[in-house]
Design an enzyme around this catalytic site. Sequence first.
Site, mmCIF file in Angstrom:
data_model
loop_
_atom_site.group_PDB
_atom_site.id
_atom_site.type_symbol
_atom_site.label_atom_id
_atom_site.label_comp_id
_atom_site.label_asym_id
_atom_site.label_seq_id
_atom_site.Cartn_x
_atom_site.Cartn_y
_atom_site.Cartn_z
ATOM 1 N N TYR A 1 0.755 20.651 37.252
ATOM 2 C CA TYR A 1 1.103 20.566 38.676
ATOM 3 C C TYR A 1 1.054 21.964 39.257
ATOM 4 O O TYR A 1 1.729 22.875 38.770
ATOM 5 C CB TYR A 1 2.495 19.962 38.884
ATOM 6 C CG TYR A 1 2.744 19.620 40.335
ATOM 7 C CD1 TYR A 1 2.513 18.342 40.803
ATOM 8 C CD2 TYR A 1 3.138 20.596 41.250
ATOM 9 C CE1 TYR A 1 2.696 18.025 42.142
ATOM 10 C CE2 TYR A 1 3.316 20.293 42.587
ATOM 11 C CZ TYR A 1 3.089 19.005 43.029
ATOM 12 O OH TYR A 1 3.253 18.712 44.359
ATOM 13 N N GLN B 1 4.015 11.304 43.847
ATOM 14 C CA GLN B 1 2.881 10.417 43.617
ATOM 15 C C GLN B 1 1.882 11.010 42.626
ATOM 16 O O GLN B 1 1.278 10.289 41.827
ATOM 17 C CB GLN B 1 2.198 10.057 44.942
ATOM 18 C CG GLN B 1 1.592 11.205 45.715
ATOM 19 C CD GLN B 1 2.572 11.823 46.709
ATOM 20 O OE1 GLN B 1 3.784 11.782 46.498
ATOM 21 N NE2 GLN B 1 2.061 12.389 47.788
ATOM 22 N N ASN C 1 8.527 21.003 43.801
ATOM 23 C CA ASN C 1 9.761 20.848 44.574
ATOM 24 C C ASN C 1 10.654 19.769 43.946
ATOM 25 O O ASN C 1 10.382 19.252 42.869
ATOM 26 C CB ASN C 1 9.442 20.532 46.034
ATOM 27 C CG ASN C 1 8.647 19.245 46.192
ATOM 28 O OD1 ASN C 1 8.649 18.373 45.318
ATOM 29 N ND2 ASN C 1 7.970 19.102 47.317
ATOM 30 N N GLN D 1 12.908 38.756 44.161
ATOM 31 C CA GLN D 1 13.260 37.410 43.728
ATOM 32 C C GLN D 1 13.757 36.581 44.903
ATOM 33 O O GLN D 1 13.471 35.382 44.996
ATOM 34 C CB GLN D 1 14.333 37.491 42.646
ATOM 35 C CG GLN D 1 14.404 36.279 41.752
ATOM 36 C CD GLN D 1 13.191 36.162 40.844
ATOM 37 O OE1 GLN D 1 12.536 37.149 40.545
ATOM 38 N NE2 GLN D 1 12.867 34.948 40.429
ATOM 39 N N HIS E 1 11.473 34.266 47.092
ATOM 40 C CA HIS E 1 11.068 32.906 46.738
ATOM 41 C C HIS E 1 11.680 31.862 47.658
ATOM 42 O O HIS E 1 11.139 30.767 47.797
ATOM 43 C CB HIS E 1 11.452 32.603 45.291
ATOM 44 C CG HIS E 1 10.494 33.168 44.291
ATOM 45 N ND1 HIS E 1 9.223 32.685 44.113
ATOM 46 C CD2 HIS E 1 10.631 34.196 43.408
ATOM 47 C CE1 HIS E 1 8.603 33.374 43.165
ATOM 48 N NE2 HIS E 1 9.443 34.292 42.730
ATOM 49 N N GLU F 1 17.266 33.122 34.233
ATOM 50 C CA GLU F 1 15.828 32.944 34.026
ATOM 51 C C GLU F 1 15.173 34.297 33.774
ATOM 52 O O GLU F 1 14.392 34.463 32.836
ATOM 53 C CB GLU F 1 15.234 32.278 35.270
ATOM 54 C CG GLU F 1 13.728 32.108 35.237
ATOM 55 C CD GLU F 1 13.169 31.652 36.576
ATOM 56 O OE1 GLU F 1 11.952 31.473 36.659
ATOM 57 O OE2 GLU F 1 13.943 31.485 37.539
ATOM 58 N N HIS F 2 15.470 35.271 34.622
ATOM 59 C CA HIS F 2 14.995 36.646 34.446
ATOM 60 C C HIS F 2 16.201 37.558 34.304
ATOM 61 O O HIS F 2 17.127 37.497 35.118
ATOM 62 C CB HIS F 2 14.177 37.123 35.656
ATOM 63 C CG HIS F 2 13.016 36.240 36.004
ATOM 64 N ND1 HIS F 2 13.094 35.258 36.977
ATOM 65 C CD2 HIS F 2 11.753 36.202 35.521
ATOM 66 C CE1 HIS F 2 11.914 34.655 37.076
ATOM 67 N NE2 HIS F 2 11.084 35.199 36.197
ATOM 68 N N ASP G 1 5.751 38.069 36.185
ATOM 69 C CA ASP G 1 5.121 37.055 37.021
ATOM 70 C C ASP G 1 3.607 37.215 37.083
ATOM 71 O O ASP G 1 2.876 36.222 37.125
ATOM 72 C CB ASP G 1 5.669 37.133 38.453
ATOM 73 C CG ASP G 1 7.116 36.679 38.549
ATOM 74 O OD1 ASP G 1 7.575 35.966 37.642
ATOM 75 O OD2 ASP G 1 7.777 37.050 39.536
ATOM 76 N N GLU H 1 23.833 3.458 1.945
ATOM 77 C CA GLU H 1 23.603 3.145 3.352
ATOM 78 C C GLU H 1 23.404 1.646 3.592
ATOM 79 O O GLU H 1 23.121 1.233 4.724
ATOM 80 C CB GLU H 1 22.405 3.947 3.870
ATOM 81 C CG GLU H 1 22.681 5.459 3.862
ATOM 82 C CD GLU H 1 21.540 6.275 4.447
ATOM 83 O OE1 GLU H 1 20.517 5.672 4.847
ATOM 84 O OE2 GLU H 1 21.688 7.509 4.522
ATOM 85 N N HIS I 1 15.016 -0.704 1.015
ATOM 86 C CA HIS I 1 14.421 0.628 0.872
ATOM 87 C C HIS I 1 14.214 0.941 -0.610
ATOM 88 O O HIS I 1 13.151 1.426 -1.015
ATOM 89 C CB HIS I 1 15.331 1.689 1.507
ATOM 90 C CG HIS I 1 15.224 1.788 2.992
ATOM 91 N ND1 HIS I 1 15.463 0.724 3.825
ATOM 92 C CD2 HIS I 1 14.896 2.832 3.801
ATOM 93 C CE1 HIS I 1 15.291 1.095 5.085
ATOM 94 N NE2 HIS I 1 14.947 2.384 5.090
#
Length: 382
Positions: free
Chosen positions: A105, A162, A185, A230, A233, A283-284, A317, A364, A369
């Site tokens: 994506y 979609q 998103n 940052q 964004h 994250e960073h 990045d 068990e 088995h």
Amino acid sequence: MTRVEIADALPRAAEIVADVRERGDQALLEWTERLDGERPAALRVPEEQIAAAEAEPAFLVAVRRLAAAVRAFHEPQRPPDTSTSPYPGVHAERRFVPLGSVGVYAPGGRAAYPSSLVMAVVPAQIAGVGRIAVVSPRPAAVLLATARELGIDEVHAVGGAQAVAALAYGTETIRPVDKIVGPGNRWVTAAKLLVSGRVGIDLPAGPSEVLIVADETAKAELCAADLLAQAEHGPDSECILVTTSAELAEEVARLAVGWEQVHTEVVGSLEEALARVDQYAPEHLELHLAEAESFAARVANAGSIFLGASAPAVVGDYAAGANHVLPTGGLGLEAFLKPIQTVSASREGLEAMREIVAALAAAEGLPLHAAAVEARFQDGCG
């Protein structure tokens, strides 16, 4: 985006996913027109349009250099195949094979991120993924040019929930894939969560974030510049300075006036700063410290760590080759591989395992088995 935003998006995303799963291309086109304001002339971008996509020469050079850096960083990540013989006559092996297909994506239009396309496609190519399909709403020329540079010719001009549904379940035009990766998103994130029982997904995206730990040796101008980068964004970005210097915090706050995403925190020691880092799990993580390497060695929870003032997060990045697609630090080569185990046993090996199977199966409550092994020791079956 917050968990609440994703939760709010789930009902509508579920409606879209179900409709695309049922009606295929027709639903894909209708939802795209309804949500994006226009219906694409064709779902799949013609190869000649990709070939003709224009971009500045400097941009194309940058894409090639980034792709080379990403390739250099990810090629050594291939996990080794392993084998062992736990008993004489028994051989167990674990090997890694590439996924058959991956959907990437790529946000489109004004929010196009060619760098993220490079970060997702190159490791998949190194892993040996057979088919890579890109989906992007109204794909910009720079995105198509990037796809061309990477050797990708399957690009579909569709986005949102979609597009995720199409990649997961397939339509008349878009064949389903084994895994979906790439940022999007809240609708994309919600759709990924909904189809995760059908296909593999990467980590659902949240707000972009950076946490800077700084001591009195840090320069306020550089800390502020990295926090604002940052914050660029979007309004939900989280940009935090944790410092042992009240003077530094005050100066950074002054330089970042008007940016609500930027926050400063003063702590009493670097031990407190370390605890804050591991609690926040950024994250960073940037370390503007005199002893950045020793501090980094003690960090338990972070995506990517950037050591020293000369290594801002933005080089991660755009240039260094480390992966910035979520999970940051985690979308490596192994994300596009799957492990397969094989076991072989001789008569001697089966005899060595016979009593183990019998004892555990009895404990068990699974007698069949044990019977499956015992059958091999019956006359005419061995």
